[in-house]
Design an enzyme around this catalytic site. Structure first.
Site, PDB file in Angstrom:
ATOM      1  CB  THR A   1      79.092  67.074  54.001  1.00  0.00           C
ATOM      2  OG1 THR A   1      79.577  65.766  54.333  1.00  0.00           O
ATOM      3  CG2 THR A   1      79.222  68.002  55.192  1.00  0.00           C
TER       4      THR A   1
ATOM      5  CE  LYS B   1      88.752  62.195  59.435  1.00  0.00           C
ATOM      6  NZ  LYS B   1      89.237  63.486  58.931  1.00  0.00           N
TER       7      LYS B   1
ATOM      8  CG  ASP C   1      88.697  70.231  47.113  1.00  0.00           C
ATOM      9  OD1 ASP C   1      87.963  70.328  48.122  1.00  0.00           O
ATOM     10  OD2 ASP C   1      88.743  69.199  46.405  1.00  0.00           O
TER      11      ASP C   1
ATOM     12  CE1 TYR D   1      86.526  59.953  57.805  1.00  0.00           C
ATOM     13  CE2 TYR D   1      85.374  59.244  59.787  1.00  0.00           C
ATOM     14  CZ  TYR D   1      85.728  60.235  58.898  1.00  0.00           C
ATOM     15  OH  TYR D   1      85.271  61.530  59.099  1.00  0.00           O
TER      16      TYR D   1
ATOM     17  CB  ILE E   1      78.502  67.300  59.400  1.00  0.00           C
ATOM     18  CG1 ILE E   1      79.172  67.317  60.785  1.00  0.00           C
ATOM     19  CG2 ILE E   1      78.159  68.713  58.942  1.00  0.00           C
ATOM     20  CD1 ILE E   1      78.316  67.817  61.929  1.00  0.00           C
TER      21      ILE E   1
ATOM     22  CG  ASN F   1      87.784  70.201  55.941  1.00  0.00           C
ATOM     23  OD1 ASN F   1      86.982  69.785  56.763  1.00  0.00           O
ATOM     24  ND2 ASN F   1      87.523  70.234  54.621  1.00  0.00           N
TER      25      ASN F   1
HETATM   26  P1  NAP Z   1      83.218  66.411  51.523  1.00  0.00           P
HETATM   27  O1  NAP Z   1      81.950  67.124  51.351  1.00  0.00           O
HETATM   28  O2  NAP Z   1      83.478  65.147  50.767  1.00  0.00           O
HETATM   29  O3  NAP Z   1      84.422  67.436  51.244  1.00  0.00           O
HETATM   30  C1  NAP Z   1      85.765  67.018  51.297  1.00  0.00           C
HETATM   31  C2  NAP Z   1      86.545  67.738  50.216  1.00  0.00           C
HETATM   32  O4  NAP Z   1      87.916  67.295  50.323  1.00  0.00           O
HETATM   33  C3  NAP Z   1      86.080  67.369  48.802  1.00  0.00           C
HETATM   34  O5  NAP Z   1      86.061  68.503  47.976  1.00  0.00           O
HETATM   35  C4  NAP Z   1      87.149  66.373  48.369  1.00  0.00           C
HETATM   36  O6  NAP Z   1      87.311  66.296  46.973  1.00  0.00           O
HETATM   37  C5  NAP Z   1      88.366  66.948  49.032  1.00  0.00           C
HETATM   38  N1  NAP Z   1      89.455  65.983  49.082  1.00  0.00           N
HETATM   39  C6  NAP Z   1      89.393  64.629  49.198  1.00  0.00           C
HETATM   40  N2  NAP Z   1      90.601  64.096  49.154  1.00  0.00           N
HETATM   41  C7  NAP Z   1      91.472  65.111  49.004  1.00  0.00           C
HETATM   42  C8  NAP Z   1      92.880  65.195  48.868  1.00  0.00           C
HETATM   43  N3  NAP Z   1      93.645  64.088  48.839  1.00  0.00           N
HETATM   44  N4  NAP Z   1      93.460  66.402  48.758  1.00  0.00           N
HETATM   45  C9  NAP Z   1      92.695  67.534  48.736  1.00  0.00           C
HETATM   46  N5  NAP Z   1      91.367  67.522  48.818  1.00  0.00           N
HETATM   47  C10 NAP Z   1      90.751  66.327  48.958  1.00  0.00           C
HETATM   48  O7  NAP Z   1      83.449  66.005  53.060  1.00  0.00           O
HETATM   49  P2  NAP Z   1      83.035  66.729  54.448  1.00  0.00           P
HETATM   50  O8  NAP Z   1      81.955  65.921  55.025  1.00  0.00           O
HETATM   51  O9  NAP Z   1      82.909  68.175  54.294  1.00  0.00           O
HETATM   52  O10 NAP Z   1      84.344  66.376  55.285  1.00  0.00           O
HETATM   53  C11 NAP Z   1      85.359  67.318  55.575  1.00  0.00           C
HETATM   54  C12 NAP Z   1      86.197  66.758  56.723  1.00  0.00           C
HETATM   55  O11 NAP Z   1      85.369  66.584  57.878  1.00  0.00           O
HETATM   56  C13 NAP Z   1      86.821  65.390  56.431  1.00  0.00           C
HETATM   57  O12 NAP Z   1      88.117  65.320  56.977  1.00  0.00           O
HETATM   58  C14 NAP Z   1      85.909  64.445  57.163  1.00  0.00           C
HETATM   59  O13 NAP Z   1      86.542  63.247  57.515  1.00  0.00           O
HETATM   60  C15 NAP Z   1      85.524  65.277  58.385  1.00  0.00           C
HETATM   61  N6  NAP Z   1      84.301  64.834  59.032  1.00  0.00           N
HETATM   62  C16 NAP Z   1      83.117  64.843  58.358  1.00  0.00           C
HETATM   63  C17 NAP Z   1      81.960  64.408  59.009  1.00  0.00           C
HETATM   64  C18 NAP Z   1      80.614  64.386  58.353  1.00  0.00           C
HETATM   65  O14 NAP Z   1      79.676  63.824  58.956  1.00  0.00           O
HETATM   66  N7  NAP Z   1      80.435  64.956  57.177  1.00  0.00           N
HETATM   67  C19 NAP Z   1      82.041  63.958  60.344  1.00  0.00           C
HETATM   68  C20 NAP Z   1      83.260  63.957  60.979  1.00  0.00           C
HETATM   69  C21 NAP Z   1      84.392  64.412  60.320  1.00  0.00           C
HETATM   70  P3  NAP Z   1      86.486  65.123  46.166  1.00  0.00           P
HETATM   71  O15 NAP Z   1      85.056  65.534  46.215  1.00  0.00           O
HETATM   72  O16 NAP Z   1      87.103  65.175  44.811  1.00  0.00           O
HETATM   73  O17 NAP Z   1      86.765  63.845  46.911  1.00  0.00           O
END
Ligand code: NAP
Length: 253
Positions: free
Chosen positions: A192, A161, A38, A157, A190, A91
């Site tokens: 998060t 994607k 991360d 975004y 989701i 991810n």
């Molecule tokens: P999250 O809780 O924000 O977790 C993402 C993690 O990735 C955070 O720890 C973040 O660090 C880290 N990160 C961001 N930029 C980065 C980089 N350049 N290099 C390495 N790490 C990095 O998000 P999540 O909801 O779990 O999302 C995970 C994935 O699922 C993403 O690709 C997102 O687009 C996808 N997704 C999520 C949803 C949803 O509804 N949650 C829906 C569809 C797809 P920081 O906290 O420091 O930014």
């Protein structure tokens, strides 16, 4: 320990939070040894410590997936410290700015593409090379329902994607006879930290998200982790080039 991915070495990016953290935890429970990556090193460390406390093996690494040197070092680190790379979960992602397209700055657009799309490209570039040397592997890229349909207010975004799906399908076909399976997951909304932040930043986005799930609730990160673990495992041996919706019916509407 026996499990779906027993004996495998797995790398997860963005594993300090949300879907990445739950995916790393489930892969560890299912028998994998983990490299937890991360950009937030404290968060990665916290995930790795939790996994180790449960009796599995994990190591944390600070990595910005948009930086080629860091990504190549991440894969080298995995092979040298954990001996190989069998499964990679690309991810890490950011939501980027909210607002209609004409309000988006070029800088904001570029940062979203750098993390969400170039980050997946860079990770796959080095992961595939390492997997080819080891004779195969499985890659799971995190796309989104926004990679399949319009997502008003989140154009950078959504474009990034959609791009992840193009990369996934192309890389899957390129590697289909080389022992590497490559798939994408398209989560719905989701619960998060990322989703919470997007909902708080803009009322129109919050309304869109609230109405997005026919199942009548937000998804849980653990529910995406289940699909990640299965796609990483040999149980999904015929599955490659797919975009798997795990979305409570949101794209089916
Ligand atoms: P999250 O809780 O924000 O977790 C993402 C993690 O990735 C955070 O720890 C973040 O660090 C880290 N990160 C961001 N930029 C980065 C980089 N350049 N290099 C390495 N790490 C990095 O998000 P999540 O909801 O779990 O999302 C995970 C994935 O699922 C993403 O690709 C997102 O687009 C996808 N997704 C999520 C949803 C949803 O509804 N949650 C829906 C569809 C797809 P920081 O906290 O420091 O930014």
């Amino acid at each position: 320990m026996t499990g779906m991915v027993s004996g495998k070495v797995a790398l997860v990016t963005g594993a300090g939070s949300g879907i990445g953290r739950k995916s790393a935890e489930l892969l560890a429970r299912e028998g994998a040894r983990l490299l937890v990556c991360d950009q937030n090193s404290d968060a990665a460390e916290e995930t790795a410590e939790g996994i180790k406390a449960s009796g599995a093996e994990a190591e944390a690494l600070e990595v910005d997936v948009s930086d080629e040197d860091q990504v190549s070092a991440m894969v080298r680190h995995c092979v040298s410290r954990l001996g190989r790379l069998d499964c990679a979960v690309n991810n890490a992602g950011i939501a980027g700015p909210t607002g209609t397209l004409e309000t988006v700055s070029l800088d904001d657009w570029s940062r979203v593409q750098a993390v969400n799309l170039t980050g997946v490209f860079l990770c796959m570039k080095y992961e595939i090379a390492a997997m080819l040397e080891a004779g195969g592997g499985a890659i799971v890229n995190m796309s989104s329902g926004a990679g399949l349909i319009a997502t008003p207010g989140l154009s950078p975004y959504s474009a990034s994607k959609h791009g992840v799906l193009g990369l996934t399908r192309t890389a899957a076909v390129e590697n289909a006879r080389r022992g590497i399976r490559i798939n994408a997951i398209c989560p719905g909304s989701i619960d998060t930290p990322m989703l919470r932040k997007a909902m708080e930043s803009d009322p129109a986005t919050a309304r869109f998200i609230e109405k997005s799930m026919p199942i009548g609730r937000l998804g849980k990160a653990e529910e995406i982790a289940e699909a990640v673990a299965w796609l990483c495992s040999d149980r999904a041996s015929l599955v490659t080039g797919q975009s798997m919706g795990v979305d409570g019916g949101s794209v089916a509407r």
